[in-house]
Design an enzyme around this catalytic site. Structure first.
Site, PDB file in Angstrom:
ATOM      1  N   ASN A 283      88.336 111.827 -11.070  1.00  6.67           N
ATOM      2  CA  ASN A 283      89.609 112.549 -10.915  1.00  6.67           C
ATOM      3  C   ASN A 283      89.520 114.025 -11.280  1.00  6.67           C
ATOM      4  OD1 ASN A 283      92.793 112.662 -11.113  1.00  6.67           O
ATOM      5  ND2 ASN A 283      92.030 113.347 -13.109  1.00  6.67           N
TER       6      ASN A 283
ATOM      7  N   TYR B  28      87.940 124.633  -1.861  1.00  6.58           N
ATOM      8  CA  TYR B  28      88.571 123.389  -2.333  1.00  6.58           C
ATOM      9  C   TYR B  28      88.569 122.356  -1.204  1.00  6.58           C
ATOM     10  CZ  TYR B  28      92.270 120.378  -4.381  1.00  6.58           C
ATOM     11  OH  TYR B  28      93.006 119.318  -4.893  1.00  6.58           O
TER      12      TYR B  28
ATOM     13  N   ALA C   4      86.598 122.193   1.370  1.00  2.73           N
ATOM     14  CA  ALA C   4      85.224 121.740   1.626  1.00  2.73           C
ATOM     15  C   ALA C   4      84.822 120.674   0.607  1.00  2.73           C
ATOM     16  CB  ALA C   4      84.263 122.929   1.565  1.00  2.73           C
ATOM     17  N   SER C   5      85.198 120.893  -0.653  1.00  7.31           N
ATOM     18  CA  SER C   5      84.836 119.914  -1.695  1.00  7.31           C
ATOM     19  C   SER C   5      85.562 118.593  -1.463  1.00  7.31           C
ATOM     20  CB  SER C   5      85.147 120.462  -3.089  1.00  7.31           C
ATOM     21  OG  SER C   5      86.548 120.512  -3.337  1.00  7.31           O
TER      22      SER C   5
ATOM     23  N   SER D  66      92.111 114.864  -1.556  1.00 11.49           N
ATOM     24  CA  SER D  66      93.358 115.614  -1.366  1.00 11.49           C
ATOM     25  C   SER D  66      93.695 115.613   0.118  1.00 11.49           C
ATOM     26  CB  SER D  66      93.150 117.057  -1.836  1.00 11.49           C
ATOM     27  OG  SER D  66      94.131 117.910  -1.285  1.00 11.49           O
TER      28      SER D  66
ATOM     29  N   ILE E 101     101.696 116.894  -5.807  1.00  7.82           N
ATOM     30  CA  ILE E 101     102.075 116.019  -6.928  1.00  7.82           C
ATOM     31  C   ILE E 101     102.398 116.883  -8.153  1.00  7.82           C
ATOM     32  CG2 ILE E 101     101.374 114.041  -8.349  1.00  7.82           C
ATOM     33  CD1 ILE E 101     101.399 113.382  -5.305  1.00  7.82           C
TER      34      ILE E 101
ATOM     35  N   VAL F  31      82.078 117.162 -16.371  1.00 10.28           N
ATOM     36  CA  VAL F  31      81.441 116.357 -15.319  1.00 10.28           C
ATOM     37  C   VAL F  31      80.342 117.092 -14.556  1.00 10.28           C
ATOM     38  CG1 VAL F  31      83.446 114.843 -14.977  1.00 10.28           C
ATOM     39  CG2 VAL F  31      83.234 116.930 -13.594  1.00 10.28           C
TER      40      VAL F  31
HETATM   41  P1  NAP Z   1      95.181 118.925 -13.590  1.00 15.21           P
HETATM   42  O1  NAP Z   1      96.509 118.671 -14.172  1.00 15.21           O
HETATM   43  O2  NAP Z   1      94.673 120.315 -13.565  1.00 15.21           O
HETATM   44  O3  NAP Z   1      94.117 117.939 -14.247  1.00 15.21           O
HETATM   45  C1  NAP Z   1      92.761 118.032 -13.921  1.00 15.21           C
HETATM   46  C2  NAP Z   1      91.966 117.818 -15.177  1.00 15.21           C
HETATM   47  O4  NAP Z   1      90.564 117.915 -14.854  1.00 15.21           O
HETATM   48  C3  NAP Z   1      92.259 118.906 -16.225  1.00 15.21           C
HETATM   49  O5  NAP Z   1      92.455 118.334 -17.481  1.00 15.21           O
HETATM   50  C4  NAP Z   1      91.007 119.738 -16.168  1.00 15.21           C
HETATM   51  O6  NAP Z   1      90.702 120.412 -17.372  1.00 15.21           O
HETATM   52  C5  NAP Z   1      89.953 118.684 -15.886  1.00 15.21           C
HETATM   53  N1  NAP Z   1      88.677 119.296 -15.524  1.00 15.21           N
HETATM   54  C6  NAP Z   1      88.463 120.460 -14.858  1.00 15.21           C
HETATM   55  N2  NAP Z   1      87.144 120.721 -14.798  1.00 15.21           N
HETATM   56  C7  NAP Z   1      86.519 119.692 -15.425  1.00 15.21           C
HETATM   57  C8  NAP Z   1      85.164 119.394 -15.698  1.00 15.21           C
HETATM   58  N3  NAP Z   1      84.171 120.197 -15.307  1.00 15.21           N
HETATM   59  N4  NAP Z   1      84.878 118.253 -16.378  1.00 15.21           N
HETATM   60  C9  NAP Z   1      85.856 117.435 -16.799  1.00 15.21           C
HETATM   61  N5  NAP Z   1      87.166 117.673 -16.579  1.00 15.21           N
HETATM   62  C10 NAP Z   1      87.490 118.795 -15.902  1.00 15.21           C
HETATM   63  O7  NAP Z   1      95.172 118.434 -12.070  1.00 15.21           O
HETATM   64  P2  NAP Z   1      95.847 117.199 -11.312  1.00 15.21           P
HETATM   65  O8  NAP Z   1      96.857 117.760 -10.421  1.00 15.21           O
HETATM   66  O9  NAP Z   1      96.165 116.094 -12.243  1.00 15.21           O
HETATM   67  O10 NAP Z   1      94.601 116.789 -10.383  1.00 15.21           O
HETATM   68  C11 NAP Z   1      93.811 115.632 -10.551  1.00 15.21           C
HETATM   69  C12 NAP Z   1      93.004 115.436  -9.290  1.00 15.21           C
HETATM   70  O11 NAP Z   1      93.900 115.277  -8.176  1.00 15.21           O
HETATM   71  C13 NAP Z   1      92.104 116.610  -8.935  1.00 15.21           C
HETATM   72  O12 NAP Z   1      90.892 116.136  -8.394  1.00 15.21           O
HETATM   73  C14 NAP Z   1      92.906 117.351  -7.869  1.00 15.21           C
HETATM   74  O13 NAP Z   1      92.090 118.099  -7.002  1.00 15.21           O
HETATM   75  C15 NAP Z   1      93.573 116.194  -7.158  1.00 15.21           C
HETATM   76  N6  NAP Z   1      94.776 116.552  -6.407  1.00 15.21           N
HETATM   77  C16 NAP Z   1      95.873 117.095  -7.013  1.00 15.21           C
HETATM   78  C17 NAP Z   1      97.017 117.372  -6.271  1.00 15.21           C
HETATM   79  C18 NAP Z   1      98.288 117.908  -6.876  1.00 15.21           C
HETATM   80  O14 NAP Z   1      99.210 118.255  -6.131  1.00 15.21           O
HETATM   81  N7  NAP Z   1      98.431 117.984  -8.179  1.00 15.21           N
HETATM   82  C19 NAP Z   1      96.999 117.122  -4.887  1.00 15.21           C
HETATM   83  C20 NAP Z   1      95.865 116.606  -4.301  1.00 15.21           C
HETATM   84  C21 NAP Z   1      94.757 116.310  -5.069  1.00 15.21           C
HETATM   85  P3  NAP Z   1      91.056 121.988 -17.479  1.00 15.21           P
HETATM   86  O15 NAP Z   1      92.538 122.058 -17.464  1.00 15.21           O
HETATM   87  O16 NAP Z   1      90.452 122.382 -18.776  1.00 15.21           O
HETATM   88  O17 NAP Z   1      90.442 122.674 -16.288  1.00 15.21           O
END
Ligand code: NAP
Length: 252
Positions: free
Chosen positions: A89, A157, A159-160, A141, A190, A63
């Site tokens: 996402n 993080y 800030a983003s 988040s 999560i 992305v």
């Molecule tokens: P995850 O399991 O790490 O999944 C995120 C996915 O995004 C991974 O497959 C990752 O690939 C991919 N990604 C990273 N950089 C990318 C790029 N440049 N282009 C395309 N894809 C890319 O994380 P998740 O927990 O499901 O998180 C999903 C979203 O929820 C994120 O925005 C995260 O900040 C947000 N969030 C998560 C939590 C939580 O507790 N889990 C809480 C609040 C917010 P790689 O593995 O190869 O990097």
């Protein structure tokens, strides 16, 4: 919450919440485009969607790269004819004390978590404007700030994620006249690979659970249900909002 005849793109869809967003939207009838850096893993999710009886396509897309985002949008139009829903996402999380944070750390996090959302939202909105309808759901988040609850060691993080909320509100205003709704979802802790990689220490996990009134980590599907609501017509008068899905954490 029927999404029949709708087409949805989910970024970062190969695992974690992106995967469950794809499965949930597909179950509601949407044709889903699962995109991520790893095409192979996206294809596995495509197979899961097909097993449920749905339609899906995998697209490799970093992305942060405009040309790859444009190709993702082009392929979606070629195969499914339109884009109704974008779920921004894809994200990364790095823990590091502020005084050790490098310029590279800052740029990488902001590039994926904020610039990536801009590139995908703009490319998809250009298609949505033509059809005068669309929905953008930005995953932020509870570390987004503005609620009086800060999180140490993730300044970049946070800030983003705060930027995503500001972007959501501004974008909702600009796109409302095109019948495009833009909202955000702020998950708490999560159960995903991202969470697993950040919470190795049982003591840290105990501390996290102590701060959550529901005393448990959320399931990815519990966030996906909020995505489904915002993607569907059931939320037809909601735009510029952020829904918090955190088991009560921010209410404490
Ligand atoms: P995850 O399991 O790490 O999944 C995120 C996915 O995004 C991974 O497959 C990752 O690939 C991919 N990604 C990273 N950089 C990318 C790029 N440049 N282009 C395309 N894809 C890319 O994380 P998740 O927990 O499901 O998180 C999903 C979203 O929820 C994120 O925005 C995260 O900040 C947000 N969030 C998560 C939590 C939580 O507790 N889990 C809480 C609040 C917010 P790689 O593995 O190869 O990097």
């Amino acid at each position: 919450m029927d999404l029949k005849n709708k087409v949805a793109i989910i970024t970062g869809g190969r695992r974690g919440m992106g995967r469950t967003h794809a499965l949930t939207l597909a179950k509601a009838g949407a044709k889903v485009v699962i995109s991520d850096i790893s095409l192979e893993d996206c294809q596995k999710v495509v197979q899961e969607v097909k097993k449920q009886g749905g339609e899906a396509m995998a697209v490799e897309c970093d992305v942060t790269k405009k040309e790859q985002v444009d190709i993702m949008v082009k392929k979606t139009i070629e195969v499914f004819g339109k884009i109704d829903i974008l779920v921004n996402n894809a994200g990364i999380l790095q823990f590091k004390p502020f005084l050790e944070l490098t310029e590279q750390d800052w740029d990488k996090t902001l590039s994926v978590n904020l610039k990536g959302y801009f590139l995908c939202a703009q490319a998809c909105a250009k298609e949505m404007v033509k059809q005068k309808s669309g929905v953008i759901v930005n995953i932020t988040s509870i570390a987004m700030g503005g609620m009086g609850v800060g999180f140490p060691n993730i300044v970049h993080y946070s800030a983003s994620k705060g930027g995503i909320v500001a972007m959501t509100e501004a974008l909702a205003l600009e796109l409302a006249s095109f019948n495009i709704r833009v909202n955000a979802i702020a998950p708490g802790a999560i159960d995903t690979p991202m969470m697993a990689s950040s919470e190795q220490d049982p003591k840290t996990m105990e501390g996290t659970l102590a701060r959550i009134p529901m005393h448990r980590i959320g399931k990815p599907e519990e966030v996906s249900n909020a995505v489904l609501f915002l993607a569907s017509d059931r939320s037809s008068y909601i735009t510029g909002s952020t829904i918090i899905v955190d088991g009560g954490w921010l209410a404490t």
